[in-house]
Design a protein around this motif. Structure first.
Motif, mmCIF file in Angstrom:
data_model
loop_
_atom_site.group_PDB
_atom_site.id
_atom_site.type_symbol
_atom_site.label_atom_id
_atom_site.label_comp_id
_atom_site.label_asym_id
_atom_site.label_seq_id
_atom_site.Cartn_x
_atom_site.Cartn_y
_atom_site.Cartn_z
ATOM 1 N N ALA A 215 0.830 -1.211 0.000
ATOM 2 C CA ALA A 215 0.000 0.000 0.000
ATOM 3 C C ALA A 215 0.862 1.257 0.000
ATOM 4 C CB ALA A 215 -0.927 0.002 1.206
ATOM 5 N N PHE A 229 -3.509 -3.550 -5.890
ATOM 6 C CA PHE A 229 -4.651 -3.008 -5.140
ATOM 7 C C PHE A 229 -5.863 -2.809 -6.049
ATOM 8 C CE2 PHE A 229 -2.115 -2.430 -1.407
ATOM 9 C CZ PHE A 229 -3.045 -2.437 -0.379
ATOM 10 N N VAL A 258 -6.450 -4.177 5.692
ATOM 11 C CA VAL A 258 -6.294 -3.720 4.316
ATOM 12 C C VAL A 258 -6.998 -2.384 4.102
ATOM 13 C CG1 VAL A 258 -6.832 -4.266 1.897
ATOM 14 C CG2 VAL A 258 -5.917 -6.034 3.405
ATOM 15 N N ALA A 261 -5.264 1.016 4.075
ATOM 16 C CA ALA A 261 -4.602 1.598 2.907
ATOM 17 C C ALA A 261 -5.283 2.877 2.449
ATOM 18 C CB ALA A 261 -4.574 0.588 1.764
ATOM 19 N N VAL A 264 -5.830 4.355 -1.438
ATOM 20 C CA VAL A 264 -5.169 3.368 -2.299
ATOM 21 C C VAL A 264 -6.123 2.229 -2.610
ATOM 22 C CG1 VAL A 264 -3.349 1.609 -2.336
ATOM 23 C CG2 VAL A 264 -2.816 3.937 -1.593
ATOM 24 N N LEU A 265 -6.981 1.891 -1.646
ATOM 25 C CA LEU A 265 -8.007 0.867 -1.851
ATOM 26 C C LEU A 265 -9.342 1.476 -2.271
ATOM 27 C CD1 LEU A 265 -8.990 -2.124 -1.571
ATOM 28 C CD2 LEU A 265 -9.685 -1.510 0.759
#
Length: 319
Positions: A215, A229, A258, A261, A264-265
């Motif tokens: 990430a 991603f 997760v 992130a 980024v996600l």
């Protein structure tokens, strides 16, 4: 002063967390051990017993009236057993009976970790005020839970909403659950990192090859990390859109490591969801990060057995 406390356990493939939680949701005592996920079942149980032993050592243990467990799944709440995909030593493991024995016969309630997180988010997080919601844990694995008609909907065994094992790639990689192309096989933290490494991404000088490191690389513009991603986001979007089409959820809440992130996600997830959620009744589906953070599993596990607002919100999950 709150007299009645609940002991909560949050059991996952990476860690086993425990806490004493009061009726207002305040965590008073904590304990944690790494999950010996590749060891035999009794070794894993010893780690659980060690967490409980630390909690039992607190003077506040005398106020504990019940134990709530949120475990990686699948679980069977009716039988009191767990078979976490990421903990192969536990298959049909009688966790409820074993925890009851360790705690001297206290009442024990079991829910899946996705349902636990959903209970926490619906009570005081991003799903608060929504009658129809999907809440997801994206971490070592991918789990989930549903709120339908204003109430948690765990299903007969406590696994409803387990979105991680919806197949979104018919010819995809074999998943540990036995199916192919599951959301979890693409979007979980270890699989995001695996894909990045397979496609040529390399860790920095610190050698960190986790999804968090991927990430960070993606945030810095590394194209391979970005692509890993984006693939994870596409898998999540496909699963979310399918769920929304089936049961008309209005929001998807995403927590777990997760989700840390950030954009980024979430940025590629929103773009992919726009591509997958095309029907008129799912187009306005909201996506939001979870608000209860790393304590979601503990708060949700406590909610399964706690009196007051939390217990009312999670009554169906415990049932």
């Amino acid at each position: 002063m709150h007299n009645d406390l609940v002991a909560a356990l949050d059991i996952g493939g990476t860690k086993i967390a425990g806490a004493l939680v009061d009726d207002s949701g305040k965590i008073l005592v904590r304990a944690q051990r790494p999950t010996p996920a590749r060891e035999d079942g009794e070794t894993v149980m010893r780690a659980v017993a060690s967490v409980l032993g630390e909690l039992c050592g607190s003077p506040r243990w005398l106020d504990v009236t019940a134990v709530g467990i949120g475990s990686a799944g699948p679980v069977d709440a009716s039988a009191g057993t767990v078979s976490p995909v990421n903990v192969p030593g536990w298959r049909g493991f009688p966790l409820v009976d074993r925890v009851r024995t360790v705690t001297g016969g206290l009442p024990v309630e079991l829910v899946g970790d996705g349902v636990a997180m959903t209970a926490a988010e619906h009570w005081q997080g991003a799903a608060r005020g929504y009658d129809n919601a999907l809440c997801m844990v994206v971490s070592t694995g991918v789990g989930g839970g549903l709120v339908l008609g204003g109430r948690l909907h765990p299903g007969p065994t406590g696994n409803a909403g387990h979105i991680g094992h919806i197949s979104v790639d018919l010819d995809g990689d074999l998943c540990p659950c036995g199916a192919r192309g599951c959301v979890e096989r693409i979007a979980s933290g270890p699989n995001i990192a695996r894909r990045a490494l397979e496609d040529g991404w390399r860790p920095g000088e610190d050698g960190d090859s986790t999804a968090a490191a991927v990430a960070a690389a993606a945030a810095a513009g590394d194209p391979v990390a970005v692509a890993s991603f984006e693939r994870a986001a596409q898998a999540l979007a496909a699963g979310i859109a399918a769920t929304a089409t089936l049961v008309e959820i209005r929001i998807a809440v995403i927590g777990g490591g997760v989700a840390g992130a950030g954009e980024v996600l979430f940025a590629p997830l929103r773009r992919a969801l726009h591509d997958y959620a095309r029907l008129s009744f799912v187009r306005d589906l909201a996506v939001a990060p979870a608000l209860t953070g790393t304590d979601a599993g503990l708060l949700g596990a406590a909610a399964a057995v706690s009196p007051g607002p939390r217990g009312q919100a999670a009554a169906t999950a415990a049932g």
